[in-house]
Design an enzyme around this catalytic site. Structure first.
Site, short mmCIF file in Angstrom:
data_model
loop_
_atom_site.label_atom_id
_atom_site.label_comp_id
_atom_site.label_asym_id
_atom_site.label_seq_id
_atom_site.Cartn_x
_atom_site.Cartn_y
_atom_site.Cartn_z
N CYS A 296 49.52 39.85 46.57
CA CYS A 296 48.89 39.11 45.63
C CYS A 296 50.05 38.18 44.86
O CYS A 296 49.53 37.51 44.02
CB CYS A 296 48.15 40.08 44.58
SG CYS A 296 47.14 41.22 45.26
N HIS B 276 48.77 37.76 35.14
CA HIS B 276 48.30 38.26 36.38
C HIS B 276 46.84 39.16 36.19
O HIS B 276 45.78 38.92 37.01
CB HIS B 276 49.23 39.64 36.95
CG HIS B 276 48.81 39.76 38.68
ND1 HIS B 276 48.53 38.89 39.49
CD2 HIS B 276 48.85 41.20 38.99
CE1 HIS B 276 48.20 39.72 40.49
NE2 HIS B 276 48.42 40.95 40.24
N GLU C 186 51.79 44.93 32.78
CA GLU C 186 52.12 43.55 32.34
C GLU C 186 52.12 43.18 30.67
O GLU C 186 53.18 42.40 30.38
CB GLU C 186 50.78 42.52 32.84
CG GLU C 186 51.18 41.11 32.75
CD GLU C 186 50.42 40.13 33.34
OE1 GLU C 186 49.19 40.71 33.86
OE2 GLU C 186 50.60 39.18 33.66
N HIS D 88 39.89 38.34 41.86
CA HIS D 88 41.11 38.49 42.09
C HIS D 88 41.09 37.89 43.65
O HIS D 88 40.64 38.66 44.73
CB HIS D 88 41.59 39.89 42.12
CG HIS D 88 43.19 39.89 42.30
ND1 HIS D 88 43.85 38.95 42.97
CD2 HIS D 88 43.97 40.92 42.32
CE1 HIS D 88 45.20 39.44 43.19
NE2 HIS D 88 45.27 40.57 42.91
#
Length: 413
Positions: free
Chosen positions: A163, A303, A314, A340
């Site tokens: 990703c 993200h 995060e 995503h």
């Protein structure tokens, strides 16, 4: 004097629409691209929702004879790159083609075609496998076909870092121009794996939301009730070029790329460390490479996957790097609307980051109604914000503990 690198062209194919303006307008309006899966029968699947691209007409970008041998992730990369080329006004010629690169990211490549031809082989034998099977499924074909169709002959590179692939690709394109390996580069990321094996596989990892009855609110980054990410598809492309090259042709400049970081967690195949240590080092590396302090950043495109672990870790990483300034940052997860895109996420989110600077707008994090414990920063909840954005950061983190961070800033001559 060191080279400077600027963004002069943008292209998008996303679940919010084909085209930069359509996607950006829908993004800022807080619209969702998530809905019921139409690509296959989900009767036996626990997950029945995804963020599919609905309005893409491949013949608008690629002739039908060529397109029928290209996987969707390749078509998206080529279409987004053609948009970026048209947007930039740049002309590729025999004289400059060797100075133009093609550098893209992709996570899973042609998984839908692998599924299809595996079934064909079982039912009808190996002689029924198309000779185009291998060229269709290899993940580097996005960068390859951009080069073939647009006639670029500079650096040709594909990143497959889960990703983080799209963001790594933009970072490597930035570096290639900085180092003088090329003057111009098409870069970004694309992905299209809304297929039984990918949905079943991610669901087995307990990574996906099962909010099947409410697709538009299923992606809830940083919310107390977040329950996993939504698979999306599409592609984002940027045309990067050296400032000298852009100025020589009087190009429009969206933003300047000034920082790039990459790091490894050294921790786990699919989970970040609790303190987000690897992500924090990556953000700090990007700040160091840009020669910036935390106080120079106004906006972060997170993200923000809507998984319990990512959003918490995060947030902790942002607090580690930014200290007290973390409370002054505007942070948003555009995955709340696009889903995503896996290896393509960094491509479209790099485009969003450039647009946030040029338009001076922070897109919202949708469906954030009850912030989770410890997720206590300003995530621009539920409506876009017009604000002063001097510089912005874009984060991408992938399975295998691979991290990538970009920094762009407002262009000033």
């Amino acid at each position: 004097m060191a080279r400077r690198v600027v963004v002069t062209g943008l292209g998008l194919v996303t679940p919010l629409g084909t085209g930069v303006k359509k996607t950006w307008d829908n993004l800022c309006a807080g619209k969702s691209g998530i809905d019921k899966i139409t690509r296959f029968d989900t009767t036996d699947y626990a997950v029945k929702i995804a963020a599919e691209v609905k309005d893409f007409q491949v013949e608008d970008f690629i002739d039908s004879k060529t397109a029928k041998h290209l996987e969707l992730f390749v078509q998206y990369a080529v279409a987004a790159s053609k948009m970026a080329l048209d947007d930039s006004g740049f002309l590729i010629t025999d004289e400059n083609a060797h100075r133009v690169g093609s550098i893209f990211g992709c996570g899973l490549g042609g998984l839908p075609t692998i599924e299809h031809y595996h079934q064909v082989m079982l039912e009808r034998g190996p002689k029924r496998i198309t000779p185009f099977f291998i060229p269709m499924v290899i993940p580097n074909m996005g960068a390859g076909q951009v080069s073939i169709i647009l006639k670029t002959k500079g650096p040709n590179l594909s990143l497959s870092t889960a990703c983080a692939a799209g963001t790594h690709a933009v970072g490597e394109a930035y570096r290639s121009i900085l180092l003088g390996d090329c003057d111009v580069a098409f870069t970004g990321g694309s992905e299209s794996v809304i297929c039984p094996m990918a949905v079943g596989g991610f669901n087995s990892m307990k990574a996906l939301s099962k909010e099947n009855d409410s697709p538009h609110t299923a992606s809830r980054p940083f919310d107390r009730d977040r329950s996993g990410f939504i698979i999306g598809e599409g592609g984002g492309a940027l045309l990067l070029e050296s400032l000298e090259h852009a100025q020589a042709r009087n190009a429009k400049i969206y933003a300047e790329v000034v920082g790039y970081g990459m790091s490894g967690d050294g921790y786990h195949m699919a989970a970040p460390p609790d303190d987000g240590e690897g992500a924090a080092r990556c953000m700090q590396m990007a700040l160091n490479s840009a020669g910036m302090t935390p106080e120079d950043i106004d906006y972060v495109n997170a993200h923000g996957t809507s998984t319990p672990l990512n959003d918490l870790c995060e947030t902790r990483a942002i607090k580690t790097v930014f200290g007290d300034h973390a409370l002054k940052l505007a942070i948003s997860s555009t995955k709340s609307m696009t889903g995503h895109l896996l290896g393509g996420a960094g491509g479209i989110e790099s485009v969003f980051t450039a647009l946030s600077i040029s338009e001076q707008i922070a897109p919202p994090t949708m469906n954030l109604e009850n912030p989770s414990d410890e997720c206590d920063l300003d995530y621009v909840p539920n409506s876009a914000r017009k604000m002063n954005i001097r510089a912005a950061m874009s984060n991408s983190f992938g399975f295998g503990g691979t991290n990538a961070v970009l920094i762009m800033k407002r262009y000033e001559n």
